[in-house]
Motif scaffolding. Structure first.
Motif, mmCIF file in Angstrom:
data_model
loop_
_atom_site.group_PDB
_atom_site.id
_atom_site.type_symbol
_atom_site.label_atom_id
_atom_site.label_comp_id
_atom_site.label_asym_id
_atom_site.label_seq_id
_atom_site.Cartn_x
_atom_site.Cartn_y
_atom_site.Cartn_z
ATOM 1 N N SER A 1 -13.984 0.933 65.249
ATOM 2 C CA SER A 1 -13.399 -0.379 65.047
ATOM 3 C C SER A 1 -12.044 -0.447 65.745
ATOM 4 N N GLY B 1 -16.677 -2.655 61.446
ATOM 5 C CA GLY B 1 -15.586 -3.584 61.453
ATOM 6 C C GLY B 1 -15.504 -4.485 60.211
ATOM 7 N N THR B 2 -14.790 -5.525 60.399
ATOM 8 C CA THR B 2 -14.555 -6.477 59.309
ATOM 9 C C THR B 2 -14.827 -7.899 59.816
ATOM 10 N N ARG C 1 -4.563 1.133 54.478
ATOM 11 C CA ARG C 1 -5.179 -0.180 54.243
ATOM 12 C C ARG C 1 -4.043 -1.102 53.820
ATOM 13 N N PHE D 1 -16.060 4.664 62.076
ATOM 14 C CA PHE D 1 -16.692 3.634 62.907
ATOM 15 C C PHE D 1 -15.798 3.387 64.115
ATOM 16 N N TYR E 1 -9.453 7.330 57.502
ATOM 17 C CA TYR E 1 -10.679 8.117 57.373
ATOM 18 C C TYR E 1 -11.832 7.514 58.175
ATOM 19 N N CYS E 2 -11.559 6.418 58.911
ATOM 20 C CA CYS E 2 -12.661 5.632 59.489
ATOM 21 C C CYS E 2 -13.432 6.397 60.555
ATOM 22 N N SER F 1 -6.376 -3.199 60.125
ATOM 23 C CA SER F 1 -5.714 -1.965 60.551
ATOM 24 C C SER F 1 -6.807 -0.918 60.491
ATOM 25 N N ILE F 2 -6.563 0.218 61.113
ATOM 26 C CA ILE F 2 -7.626 1.228 61.108
ATOM 27 C C ILE F 2 -7.350 2.247 59.988
ATOM 28 N N CYS F 3 -8.271 2.291 59.032
ATOM 29 C CA CYS F 3 -8.119 3.218 57.903
ATOM 30 C C CYS F 3 -8.169 4.654 58.452
ATOM 31 N N CYS G 1 -10.716 -4.734 62.816
ATOM 32 C CA CYS G 1 -10.228 -4.574 61.440
ATOM 33 C C CYS G 1 -8.740 -4.880 61.395
ATOM 34 N N ARG H 1 -12.632 -6.019 54.138
ATOM 35 C CA ARG H 1 -11.258 -5.795 53.695
ATOM 36 C C ARG H 1 -10.670 -7.036 53.020
HETATM 37 S S1 SF4 Z 1 -14.480 -0.290 59.542
HETATM 38 FE FE1 SF4 Z 1 -13.930 -0.043 57.375
HETATM 39 S S2 SF4 Z 1 -13.108 2.021 57.253
HETATM 40 FE FE2 SF4 Z 1 -13.081 1.479 59.413
HETATM 41 S S3 SF4 Z 1 -11.059 0.627 59.785
HETATM 42 FE FE3 SF4 Z 1 -12.392 -1.062 59.271
HETATM 43 S S4 SF4 Z 1 -12.163 -1.388 57.072
HETATM 44 FE FE4 SF4 Z 1 -11.350 0.663 57.566
#
Ligand code: SF4
Length: 475
Positions: free
Chosen positions: A171, A212-213, A284, A169, A166-167, A162-164, A160, A247
């Motif tokens: 990632s 991920g993205t 984000r 996952f 609240y994530c 950047s790492i949100c 991703c 994203r």
């Molecule tokens: S998987 Fe979604 S929530 Fe997690 S960091 Fe990536 S964009 Fe953010």
């Protein structure tokens, strides 16, 4: 502190989650003690106690029936103690529609199902009706698929921008992996090719590229990935091909143009919120305007099935923020909308420093406003799942125009068709024609094979990831 103890581990999961739903902010201590009497004991803060004796479950020859009896008794007692009911009653599972689907398949009609959910599980009429409506739509969509010879493909891109904050996952930030993206793609394309070979002769029904993205891949890398899929699989039976672009800060015209050259039917552009202060707070790296620009760009390139994801309950947001977000989403007019309720535990972790808000009732309002907004956009609810460890009874709901529902999302919930998954952390689910006994003694027709999550390990152990799946494919 609340204390739950039992002679048997069988009851603990349900009792913990039911109690947590009533008391989200109270610590719960759990204990299993085979020597204890009674069978189950629950002690609330303040000293109120409830217990169930072993003799009360003697009549149940099936342990699952006994478990349901115990859960219901505890639910009824907590409900009476707190003066509250839970909208999903004592259902603790993440897939309530699975239960509804079983009842539909057993020949029950709408009224019978609502009554059954109400009586046996304490589900409210509103939620029971929602569950029934969604299960009907799921059924109609799934009937187009072949469960025996058909399958779906999941491809994971675990990076991703950047790492949100609240994530949940696993990632990884793009910056850290930029130099090794090609090595990841090498491994991924090998796994995809191996899956394609093993599945030749079977019918590929849906493809989902998620993460991920996925659009953290550069345009030429996306081209390579989509080109590999294209070369390996037949699209003859394909009903849906989703790329969860995700994203907005990773999506460019060039990447969308690559995607549009392949038979991708559905993309996702996920804002999560249209409040700039929140986007900044959760790290984000995009603006509200970016969301609008990328959405319009995708429309101008001909994408006619665009999903957007929102989260109810992001830090610092109240119902008015959500209403404003929904108003902006309505202006864009996506073809489907998925509304997730953020686990309250997580939302609370951010600390509502600047605002004292009652998260429970705010999220309830946000979820209900989302349903109204979806209705105004002619989007109907078509899939639903609940999160573990959240307070109250919130659910995540996917809404879509009648012909734009995401079939893969339903397949993930209903576990009726094999999903072959490639990528770090990807989870393959093989649905066998009949139940078999596993090494742990459990009988099941669903075999899960998880790829390692660590990206370096995944690249290094790719042969093993491929071989592990081979043994189970269409035995
Ligand atoms: S998987 Fe979604 S929530 Fe997690 S960091 Fe990536 S964009 Fe953010």
């Amino acid at each position: 502190m609340i204390e739950i103890s039992s002679k048997d581990t069988l009851y603990m999961y349900n009792l913990y989650h039911i109690t947590k739903a009533f008391f989200p902010n109270t610590e719960i201590r759990q204990q299993v003690d085979e020597g204890q009497e009674p069978l189950v004991r629950l002690k609330l803060e303040g000293g109120s106690c409830f217990s169930i004796e072993e003799g009360e479950i003697k009549e149940f020859t099936d342990r699952q029936d006994g478990k349901r009896f115990v859960t219901k008794k505890v639910y009824d007692w907590l409900s009476q103690k707190t003066g509250r009911t839970l909208a999903w009653g004592m259902l603790t599972g993440v897939r309530p529609t699975k239960l509804v689907m079983q009842q539909i398949e057993a020949g029950m009609d709408r009224e019978e199902i609502i009554k059954f959910l109400n009586k046996e599980y304490g589900v409210s009429d509103g939620k029971a009706l929602l569950g029934w409506e969604i299960a009907q739509r799921e059924k109609a969509l799934l009937e187009q698929l072949d469960y025996v010879d058909g399958y779906s493909l999941y491809v994971g891109i675990p990076f991703c921008p950047s790492i949100c904050s609240y994530c949940s996952f696993s990632s990884s930030p793009l910056e850290k992996w930029k130099d090794r993206m090609d090595s990841y793609l090498d491994a991924l394309c090998r796994e995809i090719t191996a899956i394609g070979k093993a599945a030749s002769g079977k019918k590929l029904n849906t493809i989902y590229i998620g993460g991920g993205t996925p659009t953290t891949l550069e345009a030429h890398q996306l081209e390579r990935l989509l080109g590999t899929i294209d070369a390996v699989f037949s699209y003859e039976n394909l009903k849906e091909f989703t790329v969860e672009a995700g994203r907005p800060d990773s999506i460019t015209r060039e990447k969308l143009e690559v995607i549009s050259r392949y038979p991708v039917t559905r993309i996702s552009i996920n804002p999560q919120t249209m409040q700039q202060k929140t986007l900044d707070a959760v790290r984000r790296l995009h603006t509200v305007q970016d969301v609008k620009d990328v959405f319009q760009l995708a429309r101008s390139l001909g994408f006619d099935n665009i999903n957007m994801d929102l989260i109810a309950g992001l830090p610092g947001e109240d119902a008015l923020d959500m209403q404003d977000t929904l108003r902006q989403i309505e202006e864009l007019g996506p073809d489907s909308l998925t509304v997730h309720a953020l686990a309250i535990k997580r939302a609370a972790k951010f600390g509502q420093e600047h605002k004292e808000i009652d998260l429970h009732s705010e999220i309830e309002q946000m979820v209900s406003d989302s349903a109204d907004a979806a209705d105004r956009m002619d989007l109907v609810p078509y899939y639903l799942y609940r999160q573990k460890n959240i307070a109250g009874n919130f659910e995540n709901v996917g809404y879509a125009k009648v012909d734009k529902a995401g079939i893969y999302n339903i397949l993930i919930m209903e576990e009726k068709q094999t999903i072959l998954a490639a990528g770090a952390g990807a989870s393959t689910k093989i649905v066998l024609p009949e139940k078999i006994q596993m090494a742990n003694g459990k009988k099941t027709n669903l075999v899960r094979i998880e790829n390692v999550k660590d990206i370096t390990e995944y690249i290094g152990r790719i042969d093993e990831m491929i071989e592990r799946k081979g043994e189970w494919l269409w035995r």
